[in-house]
Design an enzyme around this catalytic site. Sequence first.
Site, mmCIF file in Angstrom:
data_model
loop_
_atom_site.group_PDB
_atom_site.id
_atom_site.type_symbol
_atom_site.label_atom_id
_atom_site.label_comp_id
_atom_site.label_asym_id
_atom_site.label_seq_id
_atom_site.Cartn_x
_atom_site.Cartn_y
_atom_site.Cartn_z
ATOM 1 N N LYS A 130 0.855 -1.187 0.000
ATOM 2 C CA LYS A 130 0.000 0.000 0.000
ATOM 3 C C LYS A 130 0.887 1.233 0.000
ATOM 4 C CE LYS A 130 -4.344 -1.384 2.161
ATOM 5 N NZ LYS A 130 -5.305 -1.027 3.217
ATOM 6 N N GLU A 157 0.343 -1.926 16.326
ATOM 7 C CA GLU A 157 0.113 -2.799 15.170
ATOM 8 C C GLU A 157 0.506 -4.244 15.486
ATOM 9 O OE1 GLU A 157 -1.406 -1.936 12.384
ATOM 10 O OE2 GLU A 157 -1.331 0.258 12.427
ATOM 11 N N LYS A 208 1.151 -10.519 8.409
ATOM 12 C CA LYS A 208 0.757 -9.571 7.367
ATOM 13 C C LYS A 208 0.988 -10.176 5.990
ATOM 14 C CE LYS A 208 0.505 -5.002 5.665
ATOM 15 N NZ LYS A 208 0.575 -3.566 5.919
ATOM 16 N N ASN A 259 -7.172 -3.692 9.087
ATOM 17 C CA ASN A 259 -7.602 -2.347 9.476
ATOM 18 C C ASN A 259 -8.299 -2.307 10.838
ATOM 19 O OD1 ASN A 259 -6.659 -1.110 7.101
ATOM 20 N ND2 ASN A 259 -8.507 -1.737 5.998
ATOM 21 N N HIS A 318 -8.628 0.900 12.665
ATOM 22 C CA HIS A 318 -8.147 1.972 11.799
ATOM 23 C C HIS A 318 -9.243 2.945 11.374
ATOM 24 C CE1 HIS A 318 -4.543 -0.372 11.795
ATOM 25 N NE2 HIS A 318 -3.929 0.413 10.939
ATOM 26 N N HIS A 322 0.019 7.707 14.383
ATOM 27 C CA HIS A 322 -0.900 6.735 13.787
ATOM 28 C C HIS A 322 -1.127 5.544 14.726
ATOM 29 C CE1 HIS A 322 -2.882 4.246 10.805
ATOM 30 N NE2 HIS A 322 -1.954 3.307 10.935
#
Lengths: 359, 359
Positions: free
Chosen positions: B140, B182, B224, B242, B245, B262
């Site tokens: 991404k 994460e 991932k 997500n 998110h 973030h």
Amino acid sequence: MHRLTVDLADRSYPISIGKGLLDQLEQFAPYIAGRQVCIVTDDTVAPLYLERLTRTLDGYQVLPVVLPTGEAYKNWATLQQIFDALLAARHDRRTTLIALGGGVIGDMTGFAAACYQRGVDFIQVPTTLLSQVDSSVGGKTGINHPAGKNMIGAFYQPKAVVIDTDSLSTLPQREVSAGLAEIIKYGLIRDIEFLAWLEAHMVALRGLESEAITQAIARSCEIKAEVVAADEREGGLRAILNLGHTFGHAIEAHQGYGQWLHGEAVGAGMVMALELSRRQGWIDAADFQRAVTLIAAAGLPVQAPAQMAAEDFSRLMAVDKKVLDGQLRLVLLQRLGEAVITADYDKDALLATLSAGAK
Amino acid sequence: MHRLTVDLADRSYPISIGKGLLDQLEQFAPYIAGRQVCIVTDDTVAPLYLERLTRTLDGYQVLPVVLPTGEAYKNWATLQQIFDALLAARHDRRTTLIALGGGVIGDMTGFAAACYQRGVDFIQVPTTLLSQVDSSVGGKTGINHPAGKNMIGAFYQPKAVVIDTDSLSTLPQREVSAGLAEIIKYGLIRDIEFLAWLEAHMVALRGLESEAITQAIARSCEIKAEVVAADEREGGLRAILNLGHTFGHAIEAHQGYGQWLHGEAVGAGMVMALELSRRQGWIDAADFQRAVTLIAAAGLPVQAPAQMAAEDFSRLMAVDKKVLDGQLRLVLLQRLGEAVITADYDKDALLATLSAGAK
């Protein structure tokens, strides 16, 4: 209606060519996944065809985006207008963009589709002859940078290409000629029979006679589709589609984008590629003359602008994408109907060709 | 050194994780096709690691591009600086971009690579914990738009990801916590055993103990990579990445990008997703508390900013990419270690969750 397919596995898509396709919902509906559609066009094409296409898409949530016309606006600021409109109207990842216009609109809309929320669907509806036979097929999208044409972009395939030949009726003659440049190119690089057919039908083509023009568009798209299917991301073969383009880009850059039409620059650029091929001894004087005669018969320039010197070409061609590790690869002809991509040519012959441009 | 592969057919690539990889030419050379390399970094990371990496790449023609630091600069104007530098240095289609920095640098460099001359190679060298376990893997790329984060971008895979764990030694504690958000996410969505391992090693992880942090990064990248391999372009499964998110993006947008990190926003966002999952009756109060405790133990916020009202969330989440045809799909937990993507949840429970955020 002619229909052919660009064969790219899961990214394959149809090209439809015919009269009145703009009015036919069935040309569009199968390729629109959601309810949101954004028609991107310019202020030349909008008054002619925007309402008609919007009426065809009655039942969808249609967002029109009308951009200023011309290559000079093929830049980030204009692209941003598309993103702004999509976001203001809350178009989501299932939206479908439709490019209604010439090559500039197609390239920008395709690139917008490639980038919006990391990629949404789009449909090409090219309204100029040039874009119908060239930029709408094959997935090259992008914008210009002050340092060079199409320097920022993506390979991104449309879901469908819809070519309504009726839209050519509003095209200025100069743009018809510009489109014919690319059509002649397909004959030169890959199909000597098509080249002969073009010689026989050039008057009909310039007169936009329906049967002739439909056939010329279909054969051009067919050749382009074959080449793209064989080499989607221009690792090798696909570069033959750039015959005349390296020289042509230099002409466009020198004149300022939009002064010479792209097809006009390609016309003069192809003559330069032919001349270098002749100097190499690959094509003879008769073949050279035959090709130049056809290009001239299409109403295209066969010489670079008088004020362009060899140094102008050298300078402007050095930033061209065909420069790989300092080697300038050019598309030349081994014979009429057969192109080759090579850096193996006589550098003096190139210099003589560049100098001959300036008369 | 750990090594794993993101399995994407002809776009597969390796992730290497270990100490001192920045100094090892063999981590880079196999993935650089030409002689031109452009290292993109920011003015925080440049003084720390740019010279070292440049020395490793001695023998290549290395162009450094140093951008201003921070999410606020993740926009077109900054991206343009990369294109300007590449064109000024005449980098051609065989150039390789190297992203040396955190997620912002990785996203922008990847998007620049996706767009420069319609696509050139790039290598991810993430230097923050967050980017090592998240944004550097999976392809991404993109930039922000005033109307939303990552609205303009591409799916574009790197040729390799090189994670030098030594680079974490210069990372502020707050950014270590942001990375842990994460890492915890991977346990929550897909691996209850990993979640338990994280509970047992949280102190070691916050202390950046080498063995623990390497293992956490490797397992995170592995999860991932599995998810991305199954769904590269986020047609379905990939969206589980997500978790937290959608809420988190709303928090970031409300606070102004760069105010909350973030990972911090994701931390608080995951708590909101957990809360909605609990209100749905999918996870019980004990599991909810267990997860919140772990998130807090990582040094992360577990509540949205006090001044954010439910209406702020509703407004800001409506432009999120997860909105498909007006349906707000959220990533929730069926149980700890198992995520689900669904629009099938109680709307009042969502409203209660959004309201609970503002205390």
